[in-house]
Design a protein around this motif. Structure first.
Motif, mmCIF file in Angstrom:
data_model
loop_
_atom_site.group_PDB
_atom_site.id
_atom_site.type_symbol
_atom_site.label_atom_id
_atom_site.label_comp_id
_atom_site.label_asym_id
_atom_site.label_seq_id
_atom_site.Cartn_x
_atom_site.Cartn_y
_atom_site.Cartn_z
ATOM 1 N N ASN A 73 13.633 -11.445 19.383
ATOM 2 C CA ASN A 73 14.049 -10.628 18.245
ATOM 3 C C ASN A 73 13.227 -11.021 17.032
ATOM 4 O O ASN A 73 13.167 -12.201 16.662
ATOM 5 N N VAL A 74 12.589 -10.056 16.406
ATOM 6 C CA VAL A 74 11.715 -10.306 15.252
ATOM 7 C C VAL A 74 12.157 -9.416 14.100
ATOM 8 O O VAL A 74 12.457 -8.241 14.300
ATOM 9 N N LYS A 75 12.203 -9.960 12.902
ATOM 10 C CA LYS A 75 12.520 -9.170 11.713
ATOM 11 C C LYS A 75 11.257 -8.997 10.908
ATOM 12 O O LYS A 75 10.644 -9.979 10.477
ATOM 13 N N LEU A 76 10.828 -7.748 10.702
ATOM 14 C CA LEU A 76 9.587 -7.457 9.979
ATOM 15 C C LEU A 76 9.930 -6.738 8.678
ATOM 16 O O LEU A 76 10.461 -5.641 8.690
ATOM 17 N N ASP A 77 9.657 -7.376 7.536
ATOM 18 C CA ASP A 77 9.985 -6.791 6.229
ATOM 19 C C ASP A 77 8.897 -5.823 5.814
ATOM 20 O O ASP A 77 8.035 -6.132 5.002
ATOM 21 N N VAL A 78 8.943 -4.617 6.396
ATOM 22 C CA VAL A 78 7.949 -3.610 6.057
ATOM 23 C C VAL A 78 8.271 -2.995 4.707
ATOM 24 O O VAL A 78 7.399 -2.784 3.876
ATOM 25 N N PHE A 79 9.556 -2.692 4.466
ATOM 26 C CA PHE A 79 9.983 -2.125 3.196
ATOM 27 C C PHE A 79 11.007 -3.049 2.551
ATOM 28 O O PHE A 79 11.685 -3.820 3.225
ATOM 29 N N GLU A 80 11.125 -2.947 1.222
ATOM 30 C CA GLU A 80 12.027 -3.821 0.492
ATOM 31 C C GLU A 80 13.475 -3.370 0.602
ATOM 32 O O GLU A 80 14.365 -4.080 0.173
ATOM 33 N N GLY A 81 13.734 -2.204 1.135
ATOM 34 C CA GLY A 81 15.083 -1.692 1.285
ATOM 35 C C GLY A 81 15.050 -0.208 1.596
ATOM 36 O O GLY A 81 13.980 0.422 1.622
ATOM 37 N N PRO A 82 16.221 0.394 1.857
ATOM 38 C CA PRO A 82 16.256 1.823 2.215
ATOM 39 C C PRO A 82 15.730 2.741 1.120
ATOM 40 O O PRO A 82 15.100 3.751 1.408
ATOM 41 N N LEU A 83 15.963 2.397 -0.153
ATOM 42 C CA LEU A 83 15.451 3.232 -1.239
ATOM 43 C C LEU A 83 13.922 3.179 -1.285
ATOM 44 O O LEU A 83 13.267 4.194 -1.563
ATOM 45 N N ASP A 84 13.350 2.013 -0.986
ATOM 46 C CA ASP A 84 11.897 1.882 -0.935
ATOM 47 C C ASP A 84 11.331 2.748 0.185
ATOM 48 O O ASP A 84 10.286 3.387 0.025
ATOM 49 N N LEU A 85 12.018 2.778 1.328
ATOM 50 C CA LEU A 85 11.591 3.616 2.450
ATOM 51 C C LEU A 85 11.679 5.097 2.077
ATOM 52 O O LEU A 85 10.769 5.882 2.386
ATOM 53 N N LEU A 86 12.750 5.496 1.394
ATOM 54 C CA LEU A 86 12.893 6.898 0.985
ATOM 55 C C LEU A 86 11.796 7.313 0.004
ATOM 56 O O LEU A 86 11.238 8.412 0.107
ATOM 57 N N LEU A 87 11.462 6.429 -0.940
ATOM 58 C CA LEU A 87 10.376 6.741 -1.880
ATOM 59 C C LEU A 87 9.050 6.889 -1.143
ATOM 60 O O LEU A 87 8.227 7.749 -1.487
ATOM 61 N N HIS A 88 8.846 6.054 -0.133
ATOM 62 C CA HIS A 88 7.621 6.170 0.680
ATOM 63 C C HIS A 88 7.567 7.523 1.386
ATOM 64 O O HIS A 88 6.512 8.172 1.421
ATOM 65 N N LEU A 89 8.701 7.967 1.932
ATOM 66 C CA LEU A 89 8.742 9.254 2.642
ATOM 67 C C LEU A 89 8.526 10.419 1.677
ATOM 68 O O LEU A 89 7.829 11.379 2.002
ATOM 69 N N ILE A 90 9.127 10.339 0.491
ATOM 70 C CA ILE A 90 8.961 11.400 -0.511
ATOM 71 C C ILE A 90 7.501 11.517 -0.925
ATOM 72 O O ILE A 90 6.960 12.621 -1.061
ATOM 73 N N LYS A 91 6.836 10.362 -1.099
ATOM 74 C CA LYS A 91 5.415 10.375 -1.457
ATOM 75 C C LYS A 91 4.577 10.905 -0.302
ATOM 76 O O LYS A 91 3.638 11.681 -0.496
ATOM 77 N N LYS A 92 4.915 10.485 0.925
ATOM 78 C CA LYS A 92 4.159 10.903 2.097
ATOM 79 C C LYS A 92 4.280 12.410 2.328
ATOM 80 O O LYS A 92 3.297 13.084 2.657
ATOM 81 N N LEU A 93 5.496 12.957 2.169
ATOM 82 C CA LEU A 93 5.734 14.379 2.405
ATOM 83 C C LEU A 93 5.337 15.242 1.201
ATOM 84 O O LEU A 93 5.381 16.476 1.293
ATOM 85 N N GLU A 94 4.992 14.582 0.072
ATOM 86 C CA GLU A 94 4.573 15.287 -1.144
ATOM 87 C C GLU A 94 5.637 16.303 -1.587
ATOM 88 O O GLU A 94 5.373 17.482 -1.756
ATOM 89 N N ILE A 95 6.862 15.811 -1.764
ATOM 90 C CA ILE A 95 7.968 16.682 -2.163
ATOM 91 C C ILE A 95 8.454 16.276 -3.549
ATOM 92 O O ILE A 95 8.172 15.187 -4.049
ATOM 93 N N ASP A 96 9.204 17.181 -4.162
ATOM 94 C CA ASP A 96 9.754 16.969 -5.495
ATOM 95 C C ASP A 96 10.999 16.095 -5.381
ATOM 96 O O ASP A 96 11.936 16.427 -4.645
ATOM 97 N N ILE A 97 11.030 14.978 -6.081
ATOM 98 C CA ILE A 97 12.163 14.068 -5.991
ATOM 99 C C ILE A 97 13.445 14.714 -6.516
ATOM 100 O O ILE A 97 14.557 14.330 -6.145
ATOM 101 N N TYR A 98 13.299 15.728 -7.401
ATOM 102 C CA TYR A 98 14.478 16.416 -7.940
ATOM 103 C C TYR A 98 14.986 17.528 -7.020
ATOM 104 O O TYR A 98 16.049 18.087 -7.263
#
Length: 255
Positions: free
Chosen positions: A5-30
């Motif tokens: 079992n390995v824990k890999l800290d790719v993102f700092e938390g779920p909100l960080d992951l969501l911001l990454h997805l919003i940037k990747k998908l190029e969508i309006d945060i609002y």
């Protein structure tokens, strides 16, 4: 094979992951398309589970929150008529958007403070000290060389490509390859190449079984961690290449 079992800290938390997805998908945060974001978010969670990584509870809580918002978005909207003006109910995404905006604000502030700390670290207020023991330590990667987070994202992309391939025939066989054996196989494959020639990242994942894929990826991470291979990418979307470092270390000793 013993379970690892390995824990890999790719993102700092779920909100960080969501911001990454919003940037990747190029969508309006609002105006977040909650269905698309939820699908991409769950894909990352499943990838982490495929690698047998420890998924923190906060990621699962956010997954449940996204599913709840998605369900609310599918419900009929209630509208009230007041003086010939239509007033719609509260958008279920508002609370999530507020959290993302607040997190983005503090993340930007943290980056600015980190830059200020780096600038301040260039000023010294004490007498010089002997730093010979640290002269070989270089925390910054050379140009075009990648880190473990980039390797994880490349592994995620490779899994998505494999899902789209239609399997014509599958043979089920016992998989007894350990991480140590896989490390030796990878090193032998790289050693057979001419000097300064590398292998593509995808070329190591020739097996079909989930166990073999995960074992191969863990072996690559171990080789990268111990400095026996280096990972480079010439430009965005170019193939990720893996090179051996044994020859380079020998040259350094000769010099």
């Amino acid at each position: 094979m013993q379970e690892i079992n390995v824990k890999l800290d790719v993102f700092e938390g779920p909100l960080d992951l969501l911001l990454h997805l919003i940037k990747k998908l190029e969508i309006d945060i609002y105006d977040i398309p909650i269905s698309d974001v939820t699908e991409q978010y769950m894909t990352y969670i499943h990838t982490m589970k495929t690698l047998e990584l420890e998924v923190a509870g906060e990621y699962l809580v956010m997954a449940a929150t996204l599913m709840a918002i998605k369900s609310q978005m599918l419900l009929p909207k209630q509208e009230l008529e007041i003086e010939e003006e239509e007033i719609e109910g509260e958008d279920p995404r508002d609370a999530l958007v507020a959290q993302l905006l607040e997190y983005r604000k503090f993340k930007y502030a943290a980056e600015v403070l980190s830059e200020k700390a780096d600038e301040r670290s260039l000023y010294y207020t004490k007498e010089p000290m002997d730093v010979d023991q640290y002269k070989d330590y270089n925390p910054k990667l050379p140009l075009n060389q990648l880190n473990t987070i980039d390797l994880f994202l490349a592994f995620h992309s490779m899994l998505e490509k494999r899902k789209k391939k239609k399997v014509v025939e599958t043979t089920v066989a016992t998989d007894d390859v350990t991480i140590e054996e896989k490390i030796q196989m990878i090193e032998a494959q790289i050693a057979r190449l001419p000097r300064n020639k590398g292998c593509t990242f995808d070329s190591f994942f020739t097996g079909e079984s989930r166990s073999e894929i995960v074992t191969t990826f863990m072996a690559l991470l171990e080789l990268m961690k111990t400095g026996r291979i280096k990972v480079e990418q010439e430009a965005n979307y170019e193939p990720i290449m893996l090179y051996g470092t044994v020859g380079e270390q020998a040259d350094d000793q000769i010099e």
